[in-house]
Design a protein around this motif. Structure first.
Motif, PDB file in Angstrom:
ATOM      1  N   ASN A  61       9.161  -1.855   0.599  1.00 51.00           N
ATOM      2  CA  ASN A  61       9.686  -3.072  -0.006  1.00 51.00           C
ATOM      3  C   ASN A  61      11.186  -3.221   0.180  1.00 51.00           C
ATOM      4  OD1 ASN A  61      10.969  -4.378  -2.654  1.00 51.00           O
ATOM      5  ND2 ASN A  61       8.952  -5.293  -2.379  1.00 51.00           N
ATOM      6  N   GLN A  62      11.928  -2.111  -0.006  1.00 53.60           N
ATOM      7  CA  GLN A  62      13.382  -2.215  -0.054  1.00 53.60           C
ATOM      8  C   GLN A  62      14.012  -2.661   1.264  1.00 53.60           C
ATOM      9  OE1 GLN A  62      14.883  -2.134  -2.894  1.00 53.60           O
ATOM     10  NE2 GLN A  62      16.908  -2.506  -2.044  1.00 53.60           N
ATOM     11  N   GLN A  64       4.107   5.157  -5.708  1.00 55.55           N
ATOM     12  CA  GLN A  64       5.115   4.164  -6.076  1.00 55.55           C
ATOM     13  C   GLN A  64       6.296   4.198  -5.114  1.00 55.55           C
ATOM     14  OE1 GLN A  64       8.165   5.187  -8.747  1.00 55.55           O
ATOM     15  NE2 GLN A  64       7.887   3.392 -10.058  1.00 55.55           N
ATOM     16  N   GLN A  65       6.774   5.399  -4.767  1.00 53.87           N
ATOM     17  CA  GLN A  65       7.903   5.530  -3.861  1.00 53.87           C
ATOM     18  C   GLN A  65       7.560   5.032  -2.455  1.00 53.87           C
ATOM     19  OE1 GLN A  65      11.274   6.706  -4.780  1.00 53.87           O
ATOM     20  NE2 GLN A  65      10.174   5.874  -6.519  1.00 53.87           N
ATOM     21  N   ALA A  66       6.294   5.172  -2.054  1.00 57.12           N
ATOM     22  CA  ALA A  66       5.871   4.662  -0.747  1.00 57.12           C
ATOM     23  C   ALA A  66       5.970   3.136  -0.720  1.00 57.12           C
ATOM     24  CB  ALA A  66       4.448   5.117  -0.450  1.00 57.12           C
ATOM     25  N   THR A 112       3.819  -5.393  -1.158  1.00 58.86           N
ATOM     26  CA  THR A 112       4.472  -4.217  -1.744  1.00 58.86           C
ATOM     27  C   THR A 112       4.883  -4.454  -3.195  1.00 58.86           C
ATOM     28  OG1 THR A 112       6.569  -4.938  -0.742  1.00 58.86           O
ATOM     29  CG2 THR A 112       5.281  -3.305   0.458  1.00 58.86           C
ATOM     30  N   THR A 113       5.229  -5.688  -3.547  1.00 56.98           N
ATOM     31  CA  THR A 113       5.552  -5.975  -4.946  1.00 56.98           C
ATOM     32  C   THR A 113       4.319  -5.819  -5.817  1.00 56.98           C
ATOM     33  OG1 THR A 113       7.308  -7.528  -4.279  1.00 56.98           O
ATOM     34  CG2 THR A 113       6.493  -7.688  -6.537  1.00 56.98           C
ATOM     35  N   ASP A 125       5.062 -10.866   9.049  1.00 56.46           N
ATOM     36  CA  ASP A 125       5.741 -11.800   8.158  1.00 56.46           C
ATOM     37  C   ASP A 125       6.352 -11.046   6.979  1.00 56.46           C
ATOM     38  OD1 ASP A 125       6.155 -13.674   5.955  1.00 56.46           O
ATOM     39  OD2 ASP A 125       5.103 -15.132   7.201  1.00 56.46           O
ATOM     40  N   ARG A 126       7.679 -11.130   6.842  1.00 58.59           N
ATOM     41  CA  ARG A 126       8.367 -10.366   5.796  1.00 58.59           C
ATOM     42  C   ARG A 126       7.991 -10.848   4.394  1.00 58.59           C
ATOM     43  NH1 ARG A 126      14.053 -10.205   9.136  1.00 58.59           N
ATOM     44  NH2 ARG A 126      13.501  -8.422  10.457  1.00 58.59           N
ATOM     45  N   THR A 127       7.763 -12.130   4.252  1.00 57.50           N
ATOM     46  CA  THR A 127       7.352 -12.635   2.937  1.00 57.50           C
ATOM     47  C   THR A 127       6.010 -12.043   2.536  1.00 57.50           C
ATOM     48  OG1 THR A 127       8.563 -14.712   3.230  1.00 57.50           O
ATOM     49  CG2 THR A 127       6.784 -14.706   1.624  1.00 57.50           C
TER      50      THR A 127
END
Length: 452
Positions: A130-131, A123-125, A91-92, A83-85
């Motif tokens: 997330n992106q 953080q970059q992971a 990740t947020t 589930d993308r949500t």
């Protein structure tokens, strides 16, 4: 067409904001992007403050790029399998936690560069997962024909933050120190968390259609590395999508002279090594051009011939970089008229790059099967992040050999030549029209077997 109608057709298409889920995400991003840009400015400043070494600052690039590549690819695959949500929420929260960790290490005065670099890598992971997930969500919350407009609105906010963030960071660091700016980043991320919590569930397409909460990806039970590999196999079978990636790699690798800006400022424009007016203007020119392109992206997001539009935009980018390189060469150590020509050329190049980026992203999201959309966005993230880093190395080496001006101009020439060669090998790319326009041209199909 009346002048008012012409102006409306050129201005950005804001109709995606009529859709509440996208509107919340976009509005929240206005706040979040400021904090993110503060973080981008503060991390290298703190590293240099601790170590007094540019080598450690450069090492941050490796600590950021490695997790970006690994988790960008795997995160894209993960967003196609769950589930993308839910993934966006996880990740947020992860990015908020790392922002708080940045604040804690700065506030405690530990001055440990390895701790700082490790927090940066984590953080970059989270960002890398997330992106692509966040981008893949767009096609589920706005109509198919509005993906380009939604992408343009998102990118305009991001580029505006790239202008405002460094200015705020530069002004605030001497006053507040590092810790408070990290804390501001954490607080700003709460706005995105609010928007993400409002999103509906977005299970994988197969699971949504069958009513099952499946963890399987589009190919079945396969996950992990095999799932990532499936994304590359899918992309390889769609030569026009592959061309959109290749064109961007050519444009950024050969045509991005950002590594030469310090040399241009000091050697070619005669400014001090501590920076100056044209150093700041060159740093701001490309994002400013991108914002300008976003504001006047209406005609671009409505264009039928996406492939042709991408090629024209990239050629304009290459031409702008050629003019910039010639202006730097002619400046001859003085910050006069030619310096302004260089800045304006870079600004025009930023506008052209924005037009190209919007069309490439729209093409990718509209053409890709939703079951593969996350994986392809992961690859897109790697291309967007990796191209400029390759350019830094290439331009830095060539610039030290022949000078910043000639290196920049030659890079622009190589962009145009490279794109023309690439298009000559796949001429159908120029004829590609999105299926939403109801035009079927088998010679410009995305693959030999299917149209998605």
């Amino acid at each position: 067409m009346p002048a008012s109608g012409l102006l409306r057709s050129l201005l950005a298409d804001t109709t995606p904001l009529e859709h509440p889920h996208f509107r919340r995400l976009w509005t929240a991003n206005i706040i979040t992007v400021i904090g993110a840009q503060l973080n981008i400015i503060v991390v290298p400043l703190q590293i240099y403050d601790i170590t007094d070494s540019s080598a450690y600052v450069g090492l941050a690039g490796a600590f950021g790029l490695v997790p970006l590549v690994i988790f960008g690819l795997y995160g894209g695959a993960l967003s196609d399998r769950m589930d993308r949500t839910k993934l966006l929420r996880i990740t947020t929260v992860g990015m908020i936690v790392t922002a708080v960790a940045f604040w804690a290490q700065a506030a405690s005065g530990l001055d440990n560069v390895w701790l700082l670099l490790c927090v940066f890598a984590v953080q970059q992971a989270f960002f890398a997962v997330n992106q692509p997930t966040r981008t893949a969500v767009i096609a589920r919350i706005v109509p198919l024909g509005k993906i380009g407009a939604a992408t343009s609105l998102n990118m305009t906010v991001t580029q505006a933050g790239a202008i405002l963030g460094p200015i705020l960071g530069g002004l605030l660091v001497p006053v507040t120190g590092f810790a408070w700016l990290y804390l501001i980043d954490a607080v700003c991320l709460l706005s995105t968390l609010w928007a993400v919590l409002k999103l509906p569930a977005m299970p994988p397409t197969d699971a949504a259609s069958s009513g099952k909460d499946s963890g399987k990806d589009a190919a079945g039970d396969r996950g992990g590395f095999r799932s990532v590999l499936d994304g590359f196999v899918y992309l390889w079978a769609m030569p026009l999508l592959l061309m959109s990636f290749l064109v961007d790699i050519i444009a950024m690798t050969f045509g991005m002279p950002r590594a030469l800006i310090p040399e241009i400022s000091t050697v070619d424009f005669g400014e001090s090594g501590d920076g100056g007016l044209f150093y700041a203007l060159l740093l701001a020119a490309m994002p400013a051009g991108a914002v300008l392109g976003g504001v006047f992206s209406g005609a671009v997001t409505r264009a039928r011939r996406q492939g042709l539009g991408i090629v024209v935009s990239v050629i304009c980018w290459g031409a702008a970089i050629i003019v910039m390189g010639l202006a730097v060469t002619f400046a001859d150590g003085q910050a006069g008229l030619w310096a302004w020509v260089a800045v304006i050329s870079f600004l025009v190049g930023g506008t052209a790059d924005m037009f190209s980026s919007v069309q490439r992203n729209a093409m990718l999201q509209e053409a890709a099967d939703d079951r593969m959309r996350g994986r392809l966005q992961g690859v897109f993230l790697i291309v967007v992040a990796g191209g400029p880093r390759l350019a830094d190395m290439l331009h830095g080496w060539i610039g030290s050999w022949i000078g910043a001006g000639p290196a920049t101009a030659i890079g622009g020439v190589l962009v145009i030549v490279g794109v023309l060669i690439a298009v000559a090998s796949v001429p159908a790319f120029l004829r590609y029209v999105p299926a939403r326009f109801g035009v079927v041209d088998s010679s410009a199909d995305l693959s030999d077997t299917e149209r998605n």
